[in-house]
Design an enzyme around this catalytic site. Structure first.
Site, PDB file in Angstrom:
ATOM      1  N   ALA A   1     -14.142  35.854  -3.443  1.00 50.07           N
ATOM      2  CA  ALA A   1     -14.732  36.607  -2.715  1.00 50.07           C
ATOM      3  C   ALA A   1     -13.801  37.576  -2.073  1.00 50.07           C
ATOM      4  O   ALA A   1     -12.718  36.612  -1.761  1.00 50.07           O
ATOM      5  CB  ALA A   1     -15.395  36.333  -1.449  1.00 50.07           C
TER       6      ALA A   1
ATOM      7  N   GLY B   1     -16.171  32.517  -5.259  1.00 46.55           N
ATOM      8  CA  GLY B   1     -17.187  33.764  -5.337  1.00 46.55           C
ATOM      9  C   GLY B   1     -17.318  34.168  -6.930  1.00 46.55           C
ATOM     10  O   GLY B   1     -18.100  34.010  -7.460  1.00 46.55           O
TER      11      GLY B   1
ATOM     12  N   GLU C   1     -11.785  27.649  -1.812  1.00 44.83           N
ATOM     13  CA  GLU C   1     -11.988  27.718  -0.872  1.00 44.83           C
ATOM     14  C   GLU C   1     -11.732  26.993   0.235  1.00 44.83           C
ATOM     15  O   GLU C   1     -11.309  27.287   1.770  1.00 44.83           O
ATOM     16  CB  GLU C   1     -13.077  27.994  -0.431  1.00 44.83           C
ATOM     17  CG  GLU C   1     -14.072  28.781  -0.793  1.00 44.83           C
ATOM     18  CD  GLU C   1     -14.759  28.981  -2.507  1.00 44.83           C
ATOM     19  OE1 GLU C   1     -14.522  27.653  -2.422  1.00 44.83           O
ATOM     20  OE2 GLU C   1     -15.464  29.780  -2.764  1.00 44.83           O
TER      21      GLU C   1
ATOM     22  N   GLU D   1     -18.671  30.795  -8.834  1.00 49.68           N
ATOM     23  CA  GLU D   1     -20.490  31.110  -8.156  1.00 49.68           C
ATOM     24  C   GLU D   1     -21.238  31.856  -8.339  1.00 49.68           C
ATOM     25  O   GLU D   1     -22.270  31.681  -9.178  1.00 49.68           O
ATOM     26  CB  GLU D   1     -20.022  31.536  -6.615  1.00 49.68           C
ATOM     27  CG  GLU D   1     -19.590  29.915  -5.600  1.00 49.68           C
ATOM     28  CD  GLU D   1     -19.812  30.137  -4.445  1.00 49.68           C
ATOM     29  OE1 GLU D   1     -18.463  31.491  -4.194  1.00 49.68           O
ATOM     30  OE2 GLU D   1     -20.179  29.309  -4.050  1.00 49.68           O
TER      31      GLU D   1
HETATM   32  N1  CAA Z   1      -9.352  38.469  -2.235  1.00 50.11           N
HETATM   33  C1  CAA Z   1      -8.679  39.603  -2.203  1.00 50.11           C
HETATM   34  N2  CAA Z   1      -7.302  39.332  -2.734  1.00 50.11           N
HETATM   35  C2  CAA Z   1      -7.237  39.397  -3.724  1.00 50.11           C
HETATM   36  C3  CAA Z   1      -7.985  37.689  -4.053  1.00 50.11           C
HETATM   37  C4  CAA Z   1      -8.868  37.472  -3.508  1.00 50.11           C
HETATM   38  N3  CAA Z   1     -10.229  36.437  -3.079  1.00 50.11           N
HETATM   39  N4  CAA Z   1      -7.599  37.161  -5.035  1.00 50.11           N
HETATM   40  C5  CAA Z   1      -6.140  37.812  -5.954  1.00 50.11           C
HETATM   41  N5  CAA Z   1      -6.314  38.590  -4.252  1.00 50.11           N
HETATM   42  C6  CAA Z   1      -4.848  39.496  -4.407  1.00 50.11           C
HETATM   43  C7  CAA Z   1      -3.697  39.113  -4.471  1.00 50.11           C
HETATM   44  O1  CAA Z   1      -3.952  39.469  -2.950  1.00 50.11           O
HETATM   45  C8  CAA Z   1      -3.055  40.294  -4.855  1.00 50.11           C
HETATM   46  O2  CAA Z   1      -2.809  41.417  -4.265  1.00 50.11           O
HETATM   47  P1  CAA Z   1      -1.244  41.834  -4.023  1.00 50.11           P
HETATM   48  O3  CAA Z   1      -0.714  42.207  -5.367  1.00 50.11           O
HETATM   49  O4  CAA Z   1      -1.681  43.494  -3.339  1.00 50.11           O
HETATM   50  O5  CAA Z   1      -1.014  41.097  -3.210  1.00 50.11           O
HETATM   51  C9  CAA Z   1      -3.518  40.292  -5.781  1.00 50.11           C
HETATM   52  O6  CAA Z   1      -4.939  40.311  -6.111  1.00 50.11           O
HETATM   53  C10 CAA Z   1      -2.755  39.485  -7.276  1.00 50.11           C
HETATM   54  O7  CAA Z   1      -3.532  38.101  -7.585  1.00 50.11           O
HETATM   55  P2  CAA Z   1      -1.798  37.081  -7.027  1.00 50.11           P
HETATM   56  O8  CAA Z   1      -0.557  38.296  -7.093  1.00 50.11           O
HETATM   57  O9  CAA Z   1      -2.232  36.121  -6.296  1.00 50.11           O
HETATM   58  O10 CAA Z   1      -1.794  36.440  -8.454  1.00 50.11           O
HETATM   59  P3  CAA Z   1      -1.271  35.350  -8.801  1.00 50.11           P
HETATM   60  O11 CAA Z   1      -1.330  35.387 -10.221  1.00 50.11           O
HETATM   61  O12 CAA Z   1      -0.031  35.043  -8.366  1.00 50.11           O
HETATM   62  O13 CAA Z   1      -2.705  33.801  -8.561  1.00 50.11           O
HETATM   63  C11 CAA Z   1      -4.743  33.009  -7.820  1.00 50.11           C
HETATM   64  C12 CAA Z   1      -3.682  34.780  -9.152  1.00 50.11           C
HETATM   65  C13 CAA Z   1      -4.329  31.961  -8.336  1.00 50.11           C
HETATM   66  C14 CAA Z   1      -5.898  33.307  -8.401  1.00 50.11           C
HETATM   67  C15 CAA Z   1      -4.593  33.809  -6.725  1.00 50.11           C
HETATM   68  O14 CAA Z   1      -4.372  34.626  -6.293  1.00 50.11           O
HETATM   69  C16 CAA Z   1      -5.805  32.637  -5.572  1.00 50.11           C
HETATM   70  O15 CAA Z   1      -5.377  32.157  -5.328  1.00 50.11           O
HETATM   71  N6  CAA Z   1      -6.548  33.706  -5.383  1.00 50.11           N
HETATM   72  C17 CAA Z   1      -7.272  33.534  -3.687  1.00 50.11           C
HETATM   73  C18 CAA Z   1      -8.241  32.576  -4.911  1.00 50.11           C
HETATM   74  C19 CAA Z   1      -9.555  31.896  -3.072  1.00 50.11           C
HETATM   75  O16 CAA Z   1      -9.520  31.223  -2.520  1.00 50.11           O
HETATM   76  N7  CAA Z   1     -10.660  32.073  -4.109  1.00 50.11           N
HETATM   77  C20 CAA Z   1     -11.863  32.199  -2.869  1.00 50.11           C
HETATM   78  C21 CAA Z   1     -12.148  32.912  -1.869  1.00 50.11           C
HETATM   79  S1  CAA Z   1     -12.787  33.115  -0.748  1.00 50.11           S
HETATM   80  C22 CAA Z   1     -14.791  32.814  -1.310  1.00 50.11           C
HETATM   81  O17 CAA Z   1     -14.375  33.594  -2.857  1.00 50.11           O
HETATM   82  C23 CAA Z   1     -16.067  32.129  -0.594  1.00 50.11           C
HETATM   83  C24 CAA Z   1     -17.378  31.985  -1.283  1.00 50.11           C
HETATM   84  O18 CAA Z   1     -17.671  31.000  -1.395  1.00 50.11           O
HETATM   85  C25 CAA Z   1     -18.081  33.720  -1.795  1.00 50.11           C
END
Ligand code: CAA
Length: 259
Positions: A67, A110, A133, A113
């Site tokens: 998400a 998400g 998360e 999911e």
């Molecule tokens: N939401 C918003 N933006 C996101 C995102 C997310 N879930 N995941 C990645 N992005 C964005 C980053 O902020 C980044 O944007 P900028 O270039 O503007 O900084 C861009 O996508 C590229 O990501 P990274 O630079 O972080 O890429 P990376 O290769 O270094 O890392 C990753 C990849 C490990 C997937 C890392 O992006 C990450 O940890 N993302 C979040 C994963 C996460 O926590 N997901 C759960 C979200 S909450 C949820 O999903 C609730 C639910 O149950 C529905």
């Protein structure tokens, strides 16, 4: 069909439609707009007699990284209850036609999911599945605690949900989360082939068979999902959720206080 965050293509094989998540710069983070488009696309394809099976994919780097954290970061528990973002997902769950997920790269939160909302999953050998998360001060909210546990069992689900660790496509296949792993160059082609194979069958039988297989899960699932959803929204009352999501946005390590 014209959308901002997804691409929809029909007849990628006879009677097969393809939906591609299309926010590549954000690793296909699932914002509200994208989810509403996805709901509309699934509903339209479900009504379309020229479609018998649907493939859902992202791109080679990411199916979806979860998400949209940036969209949720500032929200409170009441906002989350009012927006009720996961109600959109219920509509996707109700799609009558079979959905094959073609997954490469990140399928996290998400994203994982959403994969589990699909009926079959073909993954590239680069795919990574996880429910991270917990690292941003919340927990899965779109079915992860229930569907992952039913798919891979309590021990692995608990470890993934409580530590946020990712598993590889090979591990996901061994645990029963996905159908199979293929080389990255082939994952979409294989998923389309599987969908096309199903599309040669009676659409009515396929629909009722899908419905029946899902019934095996549904009896106790709804209760668990509503329980999970309330808990997810409640976490937006914590300081840790603010800290976790803000730390992500500011690219620093989160410091959780248990408040
Ligand atoms: N939401 C918003 N933006 C996101 C995102 C997310 N879930 N995941 C990645 N992005 C964005 C980053 O902020 C980044 O944007 P900028 O270039 O503007 O900084 C861009 O996508 C590229 O990501 P990274 O630079 O972080 O890429 P990376 O290769 O270094 O890392 C990753 C990849 C490990 C997937 C890392 O992006 C990450 O940890 N993302 C979040 C994963 C996460 O926590 N997901 C759960 C979200 S909450 C949820 O999903 C609730 C639910 O149950 C529905």
């Amino acid at each position: 069909m014209e959308f901002e965050f997804i691409l929809v293509e029909k007849e990628v094989a006879p009677y097969v439609a393809l939906i591609r998540l299309n926010r590549p710069k954000e690793l296909n983070a699932l914002n509200l707009g994208l989810m509403l488009e996805l709901k509309a696309a699934f509903a339209a394809l479900d009504e379309d007699d020229t479609v018998r099976a649907i493939v859902l994919t992202g791109n080679d780097r990411a199916f979806a990284a979860g998400a949209d954290i940036k969209q949720m970061a500032g929200k409170g528990a009441i906002d989350m209850l009012k927006i009720d973002q996961f109600s959109t997902w219920d509509a996707i769950r109700k799609t009558k036609k079979p959905i094959v997920a073609a997954v490469s790269g990140f399928a996290l939160g998400g994203g994982c999911e959403l994969v589990m909302h699909c009926d079959m999953i073909i993954a590239s050998d680069t795919a990574k599945f996880g429910q991270p998360e917990i690292n941003i001060g919340v927990m899965p909210g779109a079915g992860g605690t229930q569907r992952l546990t039913k798919a891979v069992g309590k021990a692995l689900a608990m470890e993934m949900v409580l530590t946020g660790k990712f598993i590889s496509a090979e591990e996901a296949a061994a645990a029963g989360l996905i159908n199979r792993v293929v080389p990255e160059a082939l994952y979409l082609e294989e998923a389309i082939k599987l969908a096309a194979d199903i599309a040669t069958r009676s659409p009515i039988a396929v629909q009722l068979a899908k419905e029946s297989v899902l019934k095996a899960f549904d009896s106790h699932l709804q209760e668990g999902l509503y329980f999970e959803r309330k808990n997810f929204y409640m976490l937006f009352a914590t300081e840790d959720q603010k800290e976790g999501m803000n730390a992500f946005v500011e690219k620093r390590k989160a410091e959780f206080k248990g408040k």
